[in-house]
Design a protein around this motif. Sequence first.
Motif, PDB file in Angstrom:
ATOM      1  N   GLY A  96       0.569  -1.321  -0.269  1.00 17.16           N
ATOM      2  CA  GLY A  96       0.003  -0.240   0.000  1.00 17.16           C
ATOM      3  C   GLY A  96       0.886   1.291   0.061  1.00 17.16           C
ATOM      4  O   GLY A  96       0.150   1.999  -0.246  1.00 17.16           O
ATOM      5  N   TYR A  97       2.445   0.925   0.154  1.00 23.10           N
ATOM      6  CA  TYR A  97       3.019   2.793   0.075  1.00 23.10           C
ATOM      7  C   TYR A  97       3.221   2.692  -1.721  1.00 23.10           C
ATOM      8  O   TYR A  97       3.273   2.071  -1.922  1.00 23.10           O
ATOM      9  CB  TYR A  97       4.421   1.979   0.825  1.00 23.10           C
ATOM     10  CG  TYR A  97       4.580   2.032   1.518  1.00 23.10           C
ATOM     11  CD1 TYR A  97       4.163   3.057   3.084  1.00 23.10           C
ATOM     12  CD2 TYR A  97       4.109   0.503   2.780  1.00 23.10           C
ATOM     13  CE1 TYR A  97       4.396   2.629   4.375  1.00 23.10           C
ATOM     14  CE2 TYR A  97       4.332   0.446   4.150  1.00 23.10           C
ATOM     15  CZ  TYR A  97       4.279   0.862   4.961  1.00 23.10           C
ATOM     16  OH  TYR A  97       4.259   0.987   6.225  1.00 23.10           O
ATOM     17  N   ARG A  98       3.363   4.232  -1.532  1.00 24.18           N
ATOM     18  CA  ARG A  98       3.362   4.865  -2.846  1.00 24.18           C
ATOM     19  C   ARG A  98       4.408   5.871  -2.581  1.00 24.18           C
ATOM     20  O   ARG A  98       4.756   6.587  -1.378  1.00 24.18           O
ATOM     21  CB  ARG A  98       2.265   5.328  -3.521  1.00 24.18           C
ATOM     22  CG  ARG A  98       1.145   4.769  -3.523  1.00 24.18           C
ATOM     23  CD  ARG A  98       0.227   5.951  -4.140  1.00 24.18           C
ATOM     24  NE  ARG A  98      -1.825   5.380  -4.481  1.00 24.18           N
ATOM     25  CZ  ARG A  98      -2.112   5.396  -4.587  1.00 24.18           C
ATOM     26  NH1 ARG A  98      -2.438   6.626  -4.620  1.00 24.18           N
ATOM     27  NH2 ARG A  98      -3.355   4.791  -5.104  1.00 24.18           N
ATOM     28  N   ILE A  99       5.378   5.684  -3.370  1.00 25.36           N
ATOM     29  CA  ILE A  99       6.447   5.990  -2.940  1.00 25.36           C
ATOM     30  C   ILE A  99       7.004   6.977  -4.605  1.00 25.36           C
ATOM     31  O   ILE A  99       6.893   6.235  -5.493  1.00 25.36           O
ATOM     32  CB  ILE A  99       8.238   5.633  -3.324  1.00 25.36           C
ATOM     33  CG1 ILE A  99       8.045   4.062  -2.062  1.00 25.36           C
ATOM     34  CG2 ILE A  99       9.293   5.972  -3.488  1.00 25.36           C
ATOM     35  CD1 ILE A  99       9.025   3.972  -2.556  1.00 25.36           C
ATOM     36  N   ARG A 100       7.705   8.583  -5.184  1.00 19.76           N
ATOM     37  CA  ARG A 100       7.518   9.042  -5.915  1.00 19.76           C
ATOM     38  C   ARG A 100       8.744   9.294  -5.968  1.00 19.76           C
ATOM     39  O   ARG A 100       9.502  10.065  -4.847  1.00 19.76           O
ATOM     40  CB  ARG A 100       6.843  10.378  -6.081  1.00 19.76           C
ATOM     41  CG  ARG A 100       5.246  10.454  -6.101  1.00 19.76           C
ATOM     42  CD  ARG A 100       4.270  11.700  -6.112  1.00 19.76           C
ATOM     43  NE  ARG A 100       2.981  10.819  -5.791  1.00 19.76           N
ATOM     44  CZ  ARG A 100       2.548  10.863  -5.070  1.00 19.76           C
ATOM     45  NH1 ARG A 100       2.917  11.850  -3.553  1.00 19.76           N
ATOM     46  NH2 ARG A 100       0.859  11.096  -4.829  1.00 19.76           N
ATOM     47  N   VAL A 101       9.794   9.146  -7.158  1.00 21.06           N
ATOM     48  CA  VAL A 101      10.913   9.248  -7.281  1.00 21.06           C
ATOM     49  C   VAL A 101      11.768   9.702  -8.972  1.00 21.06           C
ATOM     50  O   VAL A 101      11.048   9.886  -9.590  1.00 21.06           O
ATOM     51  CB  VAL A 101      10.789   7.683  -7.645  1.00 21.06           C
ATOM     52  CG1 VAL A 101      13.194   8.195  -7.878  1.00 21.06           C
ATOM     53  CG2 VAL A 101      11.100   6.870  -6.405  1.00 21.06           C
ATOM     54  N   GLY A 102      11.999  11.459  -8.385  1.00 19.08           N
ATOM     55  CA  GLY A 102      13.021  12.112  -9.030  1.00 19.08           C
ATOM     56  C   GLY A 102      13.635  11.262 -10.221  1.00 19.08           C
ATOM     57  O   GLY A 102      14.283   9.941 -10.074  1.00 19.08           O
ATOM     58  N   GLY A 103      14.332  11.521 -11.071  1.00 18.84           N
ATOM     59  CA  GLY A 103      15.454  11.385 -12.059  1.00 18.84           C
ATOM     60  C   GLY A 103      16.256  10.990 -11.960  1.00 18.84           C
ATOM     61  O   GLY A 103      17.026  10.284 -11.993  1.00 18.84           O
ATOM     62  N   ASP A 104      16.997  11.738 -10.440  1.00 21.25           N
ATOM     63  CA  ASP A 104      18.118  11.855 -10.340  1.00 21.25           C
ATOM     64  C   ASP A 104      18.623  11.220  -9.343  1.00 21.25           C
ATOM     65  O   ASP A 104      19.163  11.261  -7.884  1.00 21.25           O
ATOM     66  CB  ASP A 104      18.624  13.304 -10.402  1.00 21.25           C
ATOM     67  CG  ASP A 104      17.575  13.814  -8.719  1.00 21.25           C
ATOM     68  OD1 ASP A 104      16.177  13.754  -8.400  1.00 21.25           O
ATOM     69  OD2 ASP A 104      17.771  15.194  -8.558  1.00 21.25           O
ATOM     70  N   ALA A 105      17.425  10.119  -8.413  1.00 22.40           N
ATOM     71  CA  ALA A 105      17.242   9.602  -6.851  1.00 22.40           C
ATOM     72  C   ALA A 105      18.675   8.227  -7.425  1.00 22.40           C
ATOM     73  O   ALA A 105      18.693   8.206  -8.664  1.00 22.40           O
ATOM     74  CB  ALA A 105      16.147   8.771  -7.154  1.00 22.40           C
ATOM     75  N   ALA A 106      19.588   8.199  -6.358  1.00 20.38           N
ATOM     76  CA  ALA A 106      20.453   6.857  -5.939  1.00 20.38           C
ATOM     77  C   ALA A 106      19.603   5.625  -6.561  1.00 20.38           C
ATOM     78  O   ALA A 106      18.979   5.925  -5.490  1.00 20.38           O
ATOM     79  CB  ALA A 106      21.354   7.534  -5.063  1.00 20.38           C
ATOM     80  N   THR A 107      20.124   4.872  -7.472  1.00 19.24           N
ATOM     81  CA  THR A 107      19.290   3.622  -7.168  1.00 19.24           C
ATOM     82  C   THR A 107      19.596   2.633  -5.813  1.00 19.24           C
ATOM     83  O   THR A 107      19.490   2.142  -5.981  1.00 19.24           O
ATOM     84  CB  THR A 107      20.334   2.467  -8.827  1.00 19.24           C
ATOM     85  OG1 THR A 107      20.450   3.784  -9.631  1.00 19.24           O
ATOM     86  CG2 THR A 107      19.954   1.812  -8.234  1.00 19.24           C
ATOM     87  N   ALA A 108      20.962   3.167  -5.341  1.00 20.94           N
ATOM     88  CA  ALA A 108      21.004   2.528  -3.884  1.00 20.94           C
ATOM     89  C   ALA A 108      20.666   2.900  -2.864  1.00 20.94           C
ATOM     90  O   ALA A 108      20.439   1.957  -2.114  1.00 20.94           O
ATOM     91  CB  ALA A 108      22.682   2.964  -3.654  1.00 20.94           C
TER      92      ALA A 108
END
Length: 119
Positions: free
Chosen positions: A95-107
């Motif tokens: 049920g969690y939602r995360i919004r991620v930008g293109g500059d987010a670090a993969t690790a």
Amino acid sequence: MDRSSVVRRRNRSWPEPLKREIVAATFEPGASVAAVARRYEVNANQLFGWRKLFGPPGLDTMTPALVPVVLTGEVASLAPPISPDDRIEIELASGYRIRVGGDAATATLRRVLDVLERR
């Protein structure tokens, strides 16, 4: 001990024209040595030996050929460039939602997802 029911294995004698026919079948487009060996009931290793004897001249089936490679110019990237303004939304089964930008670090993103999946 009665040995009448014991089947003795006997080496087969293959005539040379038949060997050449079998070897030729392995060089047909799309043919595999294993499939040809099964079709003619020959051991694949034996067939590789025959290929050395009866195959095209100069053919060495055990050594791969090296092909020269020439690079010209720069190689284009398969993926389009990611902008920091690009955003995606990830919804987890919990049920969690995360919004991620293109500059987010993969690790960092992997650590956050691991923590949320354990909850």
